[in-house]
Scaffold this active site. Structure first.
Site, PDB file in Angstrom:
ATOM      1  CE1 TYR A 227      -7.552   0.552   0.201  1.00 40.75           C
ATOM      2  CE2 TYR A 227      -9.184   1.599   1.625  1.00 40.75           C
ATOM      3  CZ  TYR A 227      -8.112   1.698   0.757  1.00 40.75           C
ATOM      4  OH  TYR A 227      -7.598   2.940   0.444  1.00 40.75           O
ATOM      5  CB  SER A 228      -6.646  -1.489   5.508  1.00 37.10           C
ATOM      6  OG  SER A 228      -5.822  -1.170   6.599  1.00 37.10           O
ATOM      7  CG  LEU A 229      -9.304  -4.892  10.272  1.00 32.23           C
ATOM      8  CD1 LEU A 229      -8.371  -5.935  10.880  1.00 32.23           C
ATOM      9  CD2 LEU A 229      -9.991  -4.064  11.351  1.00 32.23           C
ATOM     10  CG  ASP A 250      -4.786  -3.549  -1.242  1.00 25.34           C
ATOM     11  OD1 ASP A 250      -3.575  -3.500  -1.017  1.00 25.34           O
ATOM     12  OD2 ASP A 250      -5.434  -2.590  -1.735  1.00 25.34           O
TER      13      ASP A 250
END
Length: 407
Positions: A227-229, A250
Site C-alpha cells: 500500500y503506497s510506499l 498499490d
C-alpha cells in the site's frame, strides 16, 4: 472539499473508507466544514472532536449491548482519530497528543475488531529480538487453509487501515488477511521507535515465517499487498523472498528518491549531494511554510526514517529503490497506477519495465471512474475489483476456490 490539495486528499482518504464502515459521509462533510483554510490546528481540533463524539456513541452502544451499533461507531472513531493525528508532525516522537490520538485509534479499532462477524486474531510477529503488532483477519473459524493476503502499509499508514484498505474486500471474497506494522509504521514507530529500513526482505521474511505457522493460511497461496510506499517495499522483499505466489503493488513505486526529487531544481539536489545541509534545510523549511503537504511529508519522513534533517532524509531515500534487484522478482505482479497520482507519477511504468523475470500486469485507474488519486482513494470498490479479479486468476491453479470467492 478544500482548496488545499493536501487537506482534500486526506479528507478523501478518510471518507473513502466509508464503503467498509470506516466513515459516514455526513460526518466527514460537517467535520471538513469546521476546518479553517489551511490551518493544521483547526484540522486537528475538528477531527478530534468528531472522533471523540463518535467514540462516545460506540462506548454507549457497547455498554447497552448493541453490538452492531458499537462496532460501526468504533470503526469510524478509529479512522477519525488517525485523521486527527495525521498532521501533528512538529515533534511527533514526544508529542503527547500524537500518543493520545494514535493510542485511541488503535484501541477503538481493537474493540471494533472484536465485534466483527469474521474472526480477528491479534498477533505478535517475531522480529529481530522483538515483535511486530498485527492482526489475522479470518474468513471463518473453520481452521481451513485459505488463500491469504499479507498487508504491508506505507509511508504514513497504519495497521488499523488494513481492514479498510484491503481486509474487508478480501474477507468477502474468501481470502484471509495478515496485516502488520513494520518498522517506521503505526505502533512499531509510535510505541517501539522502530524506523524504516531499505532491506525490507528482513521484515517480510519473518512475517512469511509467521504466516506459515498458521494452519488457516494456505502456504501455496500467499499474496503480498503493498500500500503506497509498501508497493516498493514488498517488491524489494519479493526479490529475495520467493515463498509468495503473487504481488499487488498499490501503487507501483520504483525509486523513492526520484519521487521525492521530482520537480526539484538541479541546484537543490546538488546541494544535498554536496552536503550543504544548512542551506538545503532552510530552503525546504521555507517551502514547507507555504506547502502543508511538503512540510508534513518531510517531517513524517524524518521521524519514520530516523533522519537528522530534511537533507539527510533526501539522502536516506536513495536506498529505497528497485534498481539492481527488480530482475530477481519472479512472482506474478499486478502494478496499479493512478491517473493523477501526485506522489508516484510515472513510477508504475518504471516498475513494469524493471520486473523482467515476472509476469506483470499494469492497470491505470482513471479520474473518469473516480479512481485517479493516489492509491485510488475514494474508489476502493473499483480498485478492489481489479485487484481481486486479477488475484483470483493468478491463484486459480494453486488453491481450491474458497466459499464466497468471486467468480
Amino acid at each position: 472539499m478544500f482548496r488545499n490539495r493536501t487537506f482534500s486528499f486526506e479528507a478523501l482518504r478518510a471518507a473513502g473508507f466509508a464503503v467498509y464502515g470506516g466513515a459516514d459521509l455526513g460526518e466527514v462533510i460537517v467535520t471538513a466544514q469546521k476546518v479553517r483554510g489551511s490551518d493544521v490546528a483547526s484540522w486537528h481540533r475538528s477531527w478530534k472532536a468528531t472522533a471523540e463524539r463518535v467514540h462516545g456513541i460506540g462506548s454507549e452502544a457497547l455498554a447497552a449491548g448493541h453490538r452492531v451499533s458499537a462496532r460501526e461507531a468504533l470503526l469510524r472513531a478509529s479512522n477519525y482519530y488517525r485523521t486527527a493525528e495525521f498532521f501533528l508532525r512538529e515533534h511527533p516522537a514526544t508529542d503527547p497528543e500524537v500518543r493520545l490520538l494514535s493510542t485511541r485509534s488503535r484501541e477503538t479499532f481493537a474493540q471494533a475488531a472484536s465485534l466483527l462477524d469474521n474472526p480477528v486474531v491479534p498477533v505478535s510477529i517475531p522480529y529481530e529480538g522483538t515483535t511486530l503488532p498485527g492482526y489475522l483477519f479470518l474468513v471463518d473459524d473453520s481452521g481451513a487453509a485459505r488463500p491469504t493476503v499479507i498487508y504491508n502499509s506505507g509511508y504514513d499508514s497504519t495497521l488499523e487501515e488494513a481492514y479498510f484498505a484491503v481486509g474487508a474486500a478480501a474477507l468477502s471474497r474468501g481470502y484471509n488477511v495478515l496485516a502488520f506494522d513494520g518498522p517506521g509504521q503505526g505502533a512499531a514507530l509510535r510505541v517501539q521507535a522502530l524506523v524504516f529500513r531499505p532491506d525490507w526482505e528482513k521484515v517480510v521474511s519473518p512475517v512469511v515465517d509467521f504466516a506459515l505457522t498458521r494452519p488457516e493460511i494456505d502456504p501455496e497461496a500467499i499474496a503480498l499487498f503493498g500500500y503506497s510506499l509498501g508497493g516498493l517495499l514488498v517488491a524489494r522483499a519479493a526479490a529475495y523472498e520467493h515463498r509468495v505466489a503473487a504481488l499487488i503493488l498499490d501503487d507501483g513505486l520504483y525509486d523513492l528518491y526520484a519521487a521525492f526529487a521530482a520537480g526539484s531544481p538541479a541546484y537543490f539536489l546538488r546541494w544535498i549531494d554536496q552536503g550543504r545541509d544548512g542551506r538545503t534545510n532552510r530552503l525546504m523549511a521555507l517551502n514547507g511554510h507555504f506547502d502543508i503537504g511538503a512540510r508534513c511529508s518531510l517531517q513524517n519522513g524524518c521521524w519514520a526514517m530516523g533522519a537528522r534533517s530534511y537533507a539527510d532524509l533526501f539522502r536516506k531515500t536513495k536506498d529505497y529503490t528497485l534498481a539492481g534487484v527488480a530482475q530477481r522478482v519472479t512472482a506474478p505482479t499486478l502494478i496499479l497506477d493512478a491517473e493523477h497520482d501526485q506522489f508516484f507519477k510515472g513510477q508504475p511504468q518504471l516498475v513494469e519495465r524493471a520486473l523482467t523475470q515476472a509476469a506483470t500486469t499494469l492497470i491505470t485507474l482513471t479520474a473518469a471512474e473516480g479512481a485517479g488519486e493516489h492509491c485510488h482513494m475514494g474508489a476502493l470498490t473499483r480498485s478492489h475489483q481489479v485487484m481481486f479479479d486479477w488475484l483470483d486468476g493468478v491463484l486459480a491453479h494453486t488453491s481450491q476456490p474458497a466459499s464466497g470467492r468471486s467468480a
